[in-house]
Design a protein around this motif. Structure first.
Motif, PDB file in Angstrom:
ATOM      1  N   ILE A 129      24.632  57.211  35.811  1.00 10.08           N
ATOM      2  CA  ILE A 129      25.648  57.539  34.810  1.00 10.08           C
ATOM      3  C   ILE A 129      26.785  56.545  34.994  1.00 10.08           C
ATOM      4  O   ILE A 129      27.557  56.633  35.954  1.00 10.08           O
ATOM      5  CB  ILE A 129      26.122  59.000  34.979  1.00 10.08           C
ATOM      6  CG1 ILE A 129      24.907  59.934  34.848  1.00 10.08           C
ATOM      7  CG2 ILE A 129      27.175  59.356  33.925  1.00 10.08           C
ATOM      8  CD1 ILE A 129      25.091  61.302  35.443  1.00 10.08           C
ATOM      9  N   GLY A 130      26.788  55.549  34.140  1.00 10.38           N
ATOM     10  CA  GLY A 130      27.790  54.494  34.250  1.00 10.38           C
ATOM     11  C   GLY A 130      28.130  53.998  32.863  1.00 10.38           C
ATOM     12  O   GLY A 130      28.567  54.787  32.029  1.00 10.38           O
ATOM     13  N   THR A 131      27.907  52.709  32.596  1.00 10.56           N
ATOM     14  CA  THR A 131      28.187  52.208  31.239  1.00 10.56           C
ATOM     15  C   THR A 131      27.216  52.831  30.241  1.00 10.56           C
ATOM     16  O   THR A 131      27.492  52.886  29.053  1.00 10.56           O
ATOM     17  CB  THR A 131      28.090  50.680  31.171  1.00 10.56           C
ATOM     18  OG1 THR A 131      26.818  50.281  31.707  1.00 10.56           O
ATOM     19  CG2 THR A 131      29.179  50.038  32.007  1.00 10.56           C
ATOM     20  N   GLY A 132      26.065  53.261  30.709  1.00  8.02           N
ATOM     21  CA  GLY A 132      25.137  54.052  29.908  1.00  8.02           C
ATOM     22  C   GLY A 132      24.613  55.164  30.785  1.00  8.02           C
ATOM     23  O   GLY A 132      25.076  55.353  31.916  1.00  8.02           O
ATOM     24  N   VAL A 133      23.646  55.918  30.272  1.00  5.98           N
ATOM     25  CA  VAL A 133      22.980  56.932  31.091  1.00  5.98           C
ATOM     26  C   VAL A 133      21.479  56.646  31.051  1.00  5.98           C
ATOM     27  O   VAL A 133      20.896  56.506  29.965  1.00  5.98           O
ATOM     28  CB  VAL A 133      23.244  58.364  30.580  1.00  5.98           C
ATOM     29  CG1 VAL A 133      22.484  59.391  31.434  1.00  5.98           C
ATOM     30  CG2 VAL A 133      24.726  58.684  30.579  1.00  5.98           C
ATOM     31  N   GLY A 134      20.865  56.516  32.208  1.00 12.76           N
ATOM     32  CA  GLY A 134      19.423  56.298  32.298  1.00 12.76           C
ATOM     33  C   GLY A 134      18.818  57.284  33.265  1.00 12.76           C
ATOM     34  O   GLY A 134      19.512  57.798  34.153  1.00 12.76           O
ATOM     35  N   VAL A 135      17.536  57.564  33.088  1.00 10.68           N
ATOM     36  CA  VAL A 135      16.862  58.514  33.981  1.00 10.68           C
ATOM     37  C   VAL A 135      15.527  57.930  34.431  1.00 10.68           C
ATOM     38  O   VAL A 135      14.686  57.595  33.595  1.00 10.68           O
ATOM     39  CB  VAL A 135      16.603  59.867  33.287  1.00 10.68           C
ATOM     40  CG1 VAL A 135      16.077  60.883  34.302  1.00 10.68           C
ATOM     41  CG2 VAL A 135      17.852  60.399  32.604  1.00 10.68           C
ATOM     42  N   GLY A 136      15.354  57.801  35.731  1.00  6.51           N
ATOM     43  CA  GLY A 136      14.068  57.420  36.307  1.00  6.51           C
ATOM     44  C   GLY A 136      13.285  58.678  36.632  1.00  6.51           C
ATOM     45  O   GLY A 136      13.852  59.655  37.128  1.00  6.51           O
ATOM     46  N   VAL A 137      11.984  58.663  36.328  1.00 10.32           N
ATOM     47  CA  VAL A 137      11.169  59.867  36.473  1.00 10.32           C
ATOM     48  C   VAL A 137       9.986  59.585  37.397  1.00 10.32           C
ATOM     49  O   VAL A 137       9.115  58.759  37.079  1.00 10.32           O
ATOM     50  CB  VAL A 137      10.665  60.348  35.091  1.00 10.32           C
ATOM     51  CG1 VAL A 137       9.830  61.615  35.236  1.00 10.32           C
ATOM     52  CG2 VAL A 137      11.836  60.592  34.141  1.00 10.32           C
ATOM     53  N   TYR A 138       9.977  60.256  38.527  1.00 12.32           N
ATOM     54  CA  TYR A 138       8.916  60.103  39.529  1.00 12.32           C
ATOM     55  C   TYR A 138       8.273  61.473  39.710  1.00 12.32           C
ATOM     56  O   TYR A 138       8.937  62.438  40.096  1.00 12.32           O
ATOM     57  CB  TYR A 138       9.539  59.605  40.834  1.00 12.32           C
ATOM     58  CG  TYR A 138       8.573  59.330  41.950  1.00 12.32           C
ATOM     59  CD1 TYR A 138       7.678  58.259  41.878  1.00 12.32           C
ATOM     60  CD2 TYR A 138       8.560  60.115  43.097  1.00 12.32           C
ATOM     61  CE1 TYR A 138       6.803  57.985  42.921  1.00 12.32           C
ATOM     62  CE2 TYR A 138       7.689  59.848  44.146  1.00 12.32           C
ATOM     63  CZ  TYR A 138       6.819  58.781  44.060  1.00 12.32           C
ATOM     64  OH  TYR A 138       5.954  58.517  45.094  1.00 12.32           O
ATOM     65  N   ILE A 139       6.980  61.582  39.363  1.00 12.86           N
ATOM     66  CA  ILE A 139       6.289  62.868  39.335  1.00 12.86           C
ATOM     67  C   ILE A 139       4.912  62.726  39.968  1.00 12.86           C
ATOM     68  O   ILE A 139       4.183  61.790  39.646  1.00 12.86           O
ATOM     69  CB  ILE A 139       6.139  63.354  37.873  1.00 12.86           C
ATOM     70  CG1 ILE A 139       7.500  63.758  37.305  1.00 12.86           C
ATOM     71  CG2 ILE A 139       5.154  64.505  37.765  1.00 12.86           C
ATOM     72  CD1 ILE A 139       7.467  64.165  35.847  1.00 12.86           C
ATOM     73  N   GLU A 140       4.556  63.667  40.838  1.00 13.13           N
ATOM     74  CA  GLU A 140       3.227  63.657  41.453  1.00 13.13           C
ATOM     75  C   GLU A 140       2.905  62.278  42.050  1.00 13.13           C
ATOM     76  O   GLU A 140       1.817  61.721  41.837  1.00 13.13           O
ATOM     77  CB  GLU A 140       2.157  64.059  40.431  1.00 13.13           C
ATOM     78  CG  GLU A 140       2.342  65.465  39.849  1.00 13.13           C
ATOM     79  CD  GLU A 140       1.958  66.585  40.802  1.00 13.13           C
ATOM     80  OE1 GLU A 140       1.016  66.399  41.600  1.00 13.13           O
ATOM     81  OE2 GLU A 140       2.615  67.642  40.764  1.00 13.13           O
ATOM     82  N   ASP A 141       3.891  61.716  42.730  1.00 11.28           N
ATOM     83  CA  ASP A 141       3.742  60.420  43.408  1.00 11.28           C
ATOM     84  C   ASP A 141       3.546  59.231  42.465  1.00 11.28           C
ATOM     85  O   ASP A 141       3.064  58.174  42.896  1.00 11.28           O
ATOM     86  CB  ASP A 141       2.576  60.453  44.411  1.00 11.28           C
ATOM     87  CG  ASP A 141       3.016  60.927  45.779  1.00 11.28           C
ATOM     88  OD1 ASP A 141       4.157  60.616  46.166  1.00 11.28           O
ATOM     89  OD2 ASP A 141       2.230  61.612  46.466  1.00 11.28           O
ATOM     90  N   LYS A 142       3.897  59.399  41.204  1.00 10.26           N
ATOM     91  CA  LYS A 142       3.771  58.281  40.265  1.00 10.26           C
ATOM     92  C   LYS A 142       5.026  58.149  39.408  1.00 10.26           C
ATOM     93  O   LYS A 142       5.647  59.141  39.043  1.00 10.26           O
ATOM     94  CB  LYS A 142       2.571  58.507  39.328  1.00 10.26           C
ATOM     95  CG  LYS A 142       1.233  58.338  40.013  1.00 10.26           C
ATOM     96  CD  LYS A 142       0.113  58.411  38.983  1.00 10.26           C
ATOM     97  CE  LYS A 142      -1.199  57.912  39.565  1.00 10.26           C
ATOM     98  NZ  LYS A 142      -2.236  57.789  38.538  1.00 10.26           N
TER      99      LYS A 142
END
Lengths: 291, 291
Positions: A129-142
């Motif tokens: 959460i900075g100049t934009g908002v991004g989300v990294g998604v790590y699920i079931e080891d991938k």
């Protein structure tokens, strides 16, 4: 064994060398200019470094579909010169090593799951959460790819009660990024977020939006940890406020100690600090090497 | 080779036999009564069927953490007799075969990805919108488990403009399930959803909520297909309305043909029809067998 890492940001590039323990042994940084010049500097940096693999966490949107002819491209960015540019193919021509390639936020999520605050867990979400908002998604080891790649910064949230601010996202106005990223806070209050006092109402509103988005994400994919990084999250007073909003929104529906007495260890700052981005790229490189 | 399948619902259980092609060769159905009696009937059904594996897609919440001592339990359900009940362990005592075990909606997502409308894709979301709202999450060729399991029916959405209906979810009031499941429609309009005419305003409001939730889910995890099943989705007029809401909410931000000219093939009914649940359990059994 040495692994190369590239944190390819829209404002600056960071290149570094690290090892399998996640230690960063060297790093340089330079501004993001035209792609030919910028990638030329990346190539110059790695030329004599003898790395076994290179990982790149990139600003986006990017193509991460290995079956696409445009795999490795930065795609529809408005950034001059970078639209539909073959970043990964250019670097592959220079070095005959395995390459890892993903979004900057997915890289950060993988870095935290490999060496950071989600180490040993098979899932986490990484919000910046900075100049934009991004989300990294790590699920079931991938890392999650899918149709394009996660763009969870643009989810819709309910307005803070009585709030009339229309938001600043050019696509959605008042999506999460439109109301909660740094530029939104500045537009809302007329001063930079970093200049607002810690007890300003802005932070309660900020936590309202972020907490709501996290609650919905927890419901949809049930991550084992939620990591909040980026410039805005240097405001540490946000963490307890956000945890409270998440708890309020879930209202006991999901029965897990991590969401009750354990919530202080569930919604947390990055464990890798200023090296989070570079370590993420390092983790991508390591994963590429191991296949 | 024969695979056993159990669709363990809160109202009824369906047991069946199928093969590796996803063909259902036999099925029986009986009401869900006390667990001992109900599981007794399951065991009786499979006793002479000579199945190589059994898959179970269950109503929840359930424990799907293989490292937990309560793996295979139905957990905090208010359903009399079923709270904290060891469903899977009971069945394992009766049959020495590999067992698959997951939520009913995760099973349905896997079934669609194996033989149905998401066949060949490595990700999809499966929404069931009926007496409740549930979401199965299949990402990077794996069913999402995480901290507990997905409960995406309870995400928060913005109110339809001018809407004052408070919703019927006992936990959240006006979460998605609270405003969009069958009982919510009935509470809102005073008649059963199935009795409302196809051009009733109820469907526009319904599509508003479902489309908004899907748009946020598409942003967060970028699924390659979104499948909408359950009793409410028998109202086929909802599909074009929902697609339009998704498009409006995304507003062109995610650049993918599937979300533009291809959206009619992106947001779709289940391909397995009335066998969706049972086929999902069959797919769980097959996956358990193959390890």
């Amino acid at each position: 064994m040495l692994i190369g890492a590239v944190e390819a940001g829209g404002t600056k590039f960071v290149c570094g060398i690290g090892n399998e323990a996640g230690e960063v042994l060297d790093r340089v940084s330079f501004p993001t200019e035209q792609p030919e010049k910028t990638l030329g500097r990346v190539i110059d940096y790695f030329r004599d470094k003898n790395v076994s693999a290179i990982g790149i966490g990139s600003f986006g949107p990017i193509n991460i579909d290995v079956n696409s002819p445009e795999y490795g491209y930065v795609t529809t960015t408005p950034k001059p010169g970078w639209g539909n540019y073959p970043v990964l193919p250019e670097l592959k021509r220079a070095f005959d090593v395995p390459f890892g390639w993903d979004t900057d936020v997915n890289a950060a999520a993988l870095g935290e799951a490999t060496w950071g605050v989600a180490k040993g867990l098979d899932s986490c979400l990484y919000y910046t959460i900075g100049t934009g908002v991004g989300v990294g998604v790590y699920i079931e080891d991938k890392l999650t790819h899918g149709l394009v790649h996660p763009e969870g910064g643009h989810v819709l949230t309910r307005h803070y009660p009585g709030e009339t601010f229309a938001g600043v996202c050019p696509y959605h106005g008042d999506c999460l990024e439109g109301v909660a990223a740094g530029p939104a806070i500045e537009a809302r209050w007329g001063v930079k977020a970093s200049e607002l006092p810690a007890d300003h109402q802005a932070w309660e509103i900020e936590a309202f939006y972020i907490g709501q988005a996290i609650a919905s994400a927890v419901l949809l994919v049930s991550p084992k940890r939620v990591i909040l990084g980026g410039g805005v999250m240097h405001q540490m007073q946000l963490f307890p406020l956000i945890r409270e909003q998440v708890r309020r929104n879930l209202n006991g529906y999901v029965s897990a100690s991590a969401l009750a007495e354990g919530i202080d260890q569930y919604i947390v700052p990055p464990g890798l600090g200023d090296n989070a981005g570079l370590c993420g790229s390092l983790a991508l490189g390591l994963r590429a090497l191991r296949g």
